[in-house]
Scaffold this motif. Structure first.
Motif, short mmCIF file in Angstrom:
data_model
loop_
_atom_site.label_atom_id
_atom_site.label_comp_id
_atom_site.label_asym_id
_atom_site.label_seq_id
_atom_site.Cartn_x
_atom_site.Cartn_y
_atom_site.Cartn_z
N VAL A 1 0.90 -1.17 0.08
CA VAL A 1 0.03 -0.11 0.13
C VAL A 1 0.96 1.14 0.21
N HIS A 2 0.47 2.20 -0.58
CA HIS A 2 1.19 3.25 -0.82
C HIS A 2 0.83 4.59 -0.03
N GLY A 3 1.88 5.18 0.55
CA GLY A 3 1.41 6.37 1.32
C GLY A 3 0.88 5.98 3.02
N LYS A 4 0.64 4.82 3.37
CA LYS A 4 0.29 4.70 4.48
C LYS A 4 0.43 3.07 4.72
N ALA A 5 1.44 2.63 4.31
CA ALA A 5 1.59 1.01 4.57
C ALA A 5 1.77 0.71 6.09
N ARG A 6 1.55 -0.70 6.23
CA ARG A 6 1.63 -1.06 7.46
C ARG A 6 2.84 -1.97 7.53
N ILE A 7 3.81 -2.03 8.59
CA ILE A 7 4.76 -3.07 8.57
C ILE A 7 4.48 -4.34 8.67
N THR A 8 4.62 -5.23 8.10
CA THR A 8 4.32 -6.79 8.18
C THR A 8 5.42 -7.55 8.85
N ASP A 9 6.49 -7.11 8.68
CA ASP A 9 7.84 -8.03 9.20
C ASP A 9 9.01 -7.09 9.14
N ILE A 10 10.07 -7.49 10.13
CA ILE A 10 11.31 -6.84 10.08
C ILE A 10 12.41 -7.88 10.09
N HIS A 11 13.35 -7.72 9.28
CA HIS A 11 14.42 -8.52 9.08
C HIS A 11 15.62 -7.78 9.46
N PRO A 12 16.07 -7.54 10.59
CA PRO A 12 17.08 -6.53 11.07
C PRO A 12 18.34 -7.07 11.11
N VAL B 1 18.88 4.57 10.90
CA VAL B 1 17.87 4.29 9.89
C VAL B 1 16.96 5.06 9.55
N ALA B 2 16.85 5.30 8.14
CA ALA B 2 15.91 6.12 7.78
C ALA B 2 14.41 5.86 8.28
N GLY B 3 13.70 6.70 8.94
CA GLY B 3 12.28 6.52 9.51
C GLY B 3 11.50 6.42 8.37
N PHE B 4 10.08 5.89 8.50
CA PHE B 4 8.97 6.37 7.65
C PHE B 4 8.84 5.43 6.57
N GLN B 5 9.80 4.45 6.28
CA GLN B 5 9.99 3.91 5.12
C GLN B 5 10.05 2.39 5.13
N GLY B 6 9.63 1.55 4.11
CA GLY B 6 9.77 0.13 3.96
C GLY B 6 9.60 -0.11 2.53
N MET B 7 9.83 -1.67 2.32
CA MET B 7 9.59 -2.19 1.01
C MET B 7 8.75 -3.60 1.15
N THR B 8 8.05 -3.51 -0.12
CA THR B 8 7.15 -4.62 -0.20
C THR B 8 7.77 -6.05 -0.59
N ASP B 9 7.21 -7.12 -0.54
CA ASP B 9 7.89 -8.26 -0.76
C ASP B 9 8.49 -8.45 -2.40
N GLY C 1 9.67 -5.69 -3.82
CA GLY C 1 10.69 -4.66 -4.01
C GLY C 1 10.28 -3.29 -4.25
N GLU C 2 9.09 -2.97 -3.99
CA GLU C 2 8.46 -1.55 -4.27
C GLU C 2 8.64 -0.86 -2.89
N ILE C 3 8.95 0.61 -3.06
CA ILE C 3 9.46 1.28 -1.88
C ILE C 3 8.03 1.99 -1.30
N THR C 4 7.86 1.80 0.04
CA THR C 4 6.55 2.36 0.51
C THR C 4 6.91 3.41 1.93
N THR C 5 5.76 4.05 2.05
CA THR C 5 5.99 4.87 3.22
C THR C 5 4.89 4.70 4.19
N LEU C 6 5.12 4.88 5.50
CA LEU C 6 4.35 4.34 6.43
C LEU C 6 3.30 5.49 7.04
N GLY C 7 3.01 6.55 6.47
CA GLY C 7 2.12 7.65 6.86
C GLY C 7 2.48 8.23 7.94
N ARG C 8 1.56 9.07 8.65
CA ARG C 8 1.71 9.90 9.73
C ARG C 8 2.17 9.14 10.72
#
Lengths: 417, 417
Positions: B107-118, B133-141, B143-150
Motif C-alpha cells: 500500500v502506498h502512502g500509509k503502509a503497515r509494517i508486516t515484518d522486520i528482518h534486522p 536508519v531512515a524512518g517512515f519507510q519500508g519495502m514490499t515483498d 521490492g516496491e518502496i513504501t512509506t508508513l504515513g503519519r
C-alpha cells in the motif's frame, strides 16, 4: 516501433518547468509509436547542494555515506519526472538503480557496473509504461548502494540500452550534438552528422565534455548506437556508431583541446633499462595520471624526458619524483604550466599520410612553438603554449575544411559543462 | 550496557547545526557504554519542499511515485547524520528502510509494517557501529518502496526496538516529555514521570501531538519501554510503559483537547433497528471517521442522534447523508462547528467513581454548556463550546491537582507540531 533509451542530464531537468518540457518530449516519442526508457540525472544544482551540506558536517566524509547521500539527487528527479509524465495522462514508473537491476563492484564513489538484471524494466515496458531510471547508481551483491562516478548517468543509459537491447540510446544535453570543435571558439564549427565510437572516444578523452568516455567505451563494446542531441530544440543530433560514413574530403572530423596540462621534464637521467618504469611506477602508485611521454635522449649515458600531467597534480608529481632522486639519480626537474594540448581526430587519417605534417605547419604559421607531440592511428596531439589557443584552433579548423556557413547552436539557457 | 533505539524528529535535525548536536548526543550515549540505533526523520522543511515541487508538476500525483519521492527526505538526513557522527571519530553506518529490513504491505502512502528482518542492523551493532536508519519507510515483498504515513518515524523506531529487542526506545522531540496538559495553555502543567501505554494512547488520540498513536499501540503490543524527551536539553523525559506507578492522589494523569470537531445532528429519524448501521456504514464507505455518537431518542417512533467528525469532513458528511435521505427518512440535519472536545485521562479513574461528575461540575462552573459526553474506563470526553477552552482546561487542571510550581519547558526554537 523502436525501443529508445533517452537520457536527460542535470541542466535538462534543472527546474520544474524544464522537467515539464522533458515530460512532453518523452510523450511525443511515445506518440510516434516508440517504447521509452528514460535515465535522469539530479536536477541542476541538487548534487552541489548535497555536497555543500555534507561539507558542513564532515570535511572528509566516508565514501559509503557519500554514496548514500548522493543517490537521492537522481531519485528525486526520477520521481518528479514520473509525476510530470502522469500529468500528461501517460502511465510511468520510476526505478532506483537497484530496482532497475544495476549491480556494481563493491567500490564507493566510482563503482563499475558488473551486471544488469533489467527484469522489472522489461515487465513495465510490456505493460505499456514509460520507465524512468535514476542514473549514476547501483547496488553491490551485498545490498550496498553505490554510485558510478563522473559520467555515471551517461553510462547508466548506455549500459541499460545494451541490457534491454534498445534500438537507440539518445543522450539529451544542452548542445545540439558533437561539433567539429568548441563552438565557443569557432562560431562556424560544423555539427557532425555521424562519428565513430573511436573518434568520439578520442574527442571525449580530449576534453569535449558532451559525452563521458566511459559511456562511449561501453557503447562501443556493446554496439548501441548513441545519438547526442539537444533537449532544448528538435534539431537532428550526432549519431555515434561503429562505422561512421565519412563525408567527402573530410580527413579530420574534429579538433579538441585541453587546458588542464602541465609539463614536467626530468633532465640528466642515467640512461639504463628500468628507469622509465621506476619513474612512472612511483607516479601511478600516487594516483597521478600521466598523459604524453616524450624521451629525448642519449648523450653521455644520460637522457632527458618530459611528460604531461593534470595541472592540479603537477606539484605532487614533483614531490614524488624528488623523493626518488637518490635512488634514481637525475640532474634536475623543470616544469611548465601555461600550456594547452590541441588534438585533431579523424578515422580518415589512417589513409592520409601528411595530416600530422600539415598540423605542424599550421601551428608554426601562427608563430607557436610545439613542445610535445603524440599520435595514434586516428589522432595527433600537440602540446603548445597556451597564449594563442584560439588562433591555432581556428586555423586548424579552416585548414582541415571543417568550417561551415551556419552558425553553431551553442546550447540552451546554460552552456555545456 | 543497554541497547537503545533513539529517534530524532524533523525539528531535532532541522539544520546542520542541530544535526551536529544530535551527533554529539548519540556519541555521549555510546560513551556511557551503550549500543545505539538511531532513527531519523527528514530535516525540517525537506518534506514540505518535496511536496511543493511535486505539486508544480502534478496536482494529484500517483501514490507510488509520491513514496518514491518522499523517502529521499529521510535518506538525506540519515546519510548526513552518519557523516556528522564519523566527524566525531565514531564508526556509523546508515541504512534505508529496506536495508534495515522493513517489509510492509503493498500500500502506498500509509503502509503497515508486516515484518522486520534486522540482520544488517544487528551485524553492524556487533561490529561496534552506530546504526542510523531512515524512518517512515519500508519495502514490499516485490521490492516496491513504501512509506508508513503519519507518525511513521515514531513507528519505525518502536518497531525496530521490538525487532532487535532493545532495552529502551527514546523519542527525542522538541518538548521535555508528556505533560498533564498543553503547556501553552497551562504554564504550570506537570511533566509526567511515567504514564501507561493506555493512557498515552488516549492522550495521543485526543490531540496531544508528541507521540503518534500507531507508535504507542506498537509499543504496547510489544512491551518496549518508550521514553519521550527533549533533544534540546538533558531533562528527564516521560517513561511510557505497561504499568505506570501512580503518584499519590493522582486520579487524572492528563487533560487533552481537540479543536478539530464538528457536530452533526440528524433529527426525526425512524426509530427502528439498522438505522444507525445504515448511517454510519455510508459515512465509513466515504472514509469519514466518526468519533463520539450520542442517541437521544424515542418519541413517537422517532429518534434524534448526534455525532462528531473532523471539521474538514463536515460538509462531505452532510452531502453523503442527504443522499440517503429518501432511503432513510429523517426530518432534518443540523450542524455546529465552533466546538472543542476536552478529555480527562487517567488509569486511576477506574477505582474512583465521581470523577466524571466532578468534570461536569467544573465545566458548568465556567458557565459552559456540555453538548456531548463519551466515556471509557480511563477517560471522560466532553464536547463543549469552543469559546472558553482555556478557562475550562485551567480549571480542570487545578481541580484534579495537576498544577505544579515549576513552569513547563515548552520546547526548543520550534513549538511542537
Amino acid at each position: 516501433m523502436s525501443l529508445y533509451v533517452m537520457k536527460f542530464g542535470g541542466s535538462s531537468v534543472g527546474d520544474t518547468e524544464r522537467m515539464k518540457r522533458v515530460a512532453k518530449r518523452i510523450a511525443e516519442k511515445q506518440d510516434e509509436g516508440h517504447q521509452c526508457v528514460v535515465v535522469v540525472s539530479a536536477m541542476g544544482d541538487t548534487t552541489d547542494e548535497l555536497i555543500d551540506q555534507s561539507k558542513l558536517l564532515n570535511e572528509n566524509p566516508p565514501a559509503r555515506e557519500m554514496d548514500m547521500l548522493m543517490v537521492n539527487g537522481e531519485q528525486i528527479s526520477m520521481a518528479l519526472l514520473s509525476m510530470a509524465i502522469h500529468n500528461l495522462g501517460r502511465d510511468a514508473i520510476s526505478f532506483t538503480g537497484w530496482q532497475a537491476g544495476f549491480r556494481t563492484e563493491a567500490v564507493h564513489g566510482k563503482a563499475r557496473i558488473t551486471d544488469i538484471h533489467p527484469e522489472r524494466v522489461k515487465k513495465a515496458l510490456g505493460e505499456g509504461k514509460i520507465v524512468i531510471v535514476a542514473g549514476f547508481q547501483g547496488m553491490t551483491d551485498e545490498g550496498e548502494i553505490t554510485t558510478l562516478g563522473r559520467g555515471g548517468s551517461d553510462t547508466t543509459a548506455v549500459a541499460l540500452a545494451a541490457a534491454i537491447d534498445a534500438d537507440f540510446c539518445e543522450i539529451y544535453t544542452d548542445v545540439d550534438g558533437i561539433y567539429s570543435t568548441d563552438p565557443r571558439i569557432v562560431k562556424n564549427a560544423r555539427k557532425l552528422k555521424e562519428i565513430s565510437y573511436d573518434e568520439m572516444l578520442e574527442l571525449a578523452n580530449l576534453g569535449a565534455a558532451v559525452l563521458h568516455p566511459r559511456a562511449v567505451e561501453y557503447a562501443k563494446h556493446s554496439g548501441v548506437p548513441l545519438i547526442v542531441r539537444s533537449s532544448f530544440n528538435y534539431n537532428e543530433g550526432t549519431v555515434v556508431k561503429e562505422e561512421a560514413v565519412m563525408e567527402q574530403g573530410v580527413v579530420v572530423s574534429g579538433i579538441a583541446y585541453d587546458k588542464n596540462v602541465a609539463r614536467i621534464s626530468i633532465l640528466g637521467v642515467a640512461d639504463h633499462p628500468g628507469v622509465l618504469a621506476r619513474v612512472f611506477g612511483s607516479l601511478a602508485a600516487h594516483q597521478i595520471d600521466v598523459d604524453i611521454i616524450v624521451q629525448s635522449g642519449g648523450q653521455n649515458g644520460e637522457a632527458d624526458f618530459s611528460f604531461t600531467v593534470g595541472l592540479s597534480d603537477r606539484e605532487r608529481a614533483i614531490e614524488v619524483l624528488n623523493k626518488t632522486r637518490d635512488e634514481l639519480p637525475f640532474r634536475d626537474i623543470t616544469f611548465e604550466d601555461n600550456l594547452v594540448k590541441v588534438s585533431i581526430v579523424g578515422a580518415g587519417m589512417v589513409s592520409h599520410p601528411g595530416v600530422a605534417a600539415q598540423m605542424f605547419d599550421v601551428i608554426s604559421d601562427q608563430g607557436v612553438n610545439i613542445k610535445m607531440v603524440s599520435t595514434s592511428e586516428i589522432k595527433v596531439s600537440c602540446v603548445i603554449e597556451g597564449g594563442k589557443l584560439q588562433e591555432v584552433i581556428r586555423a586548424l579548423h579552416t585548414a582541415y575544411n571543417l568550417d561551415t556557413e551556419e552558425q553553431a547552436f551553442v546550447g540552451g539557457p546554460e552552456t555545456r559543462r
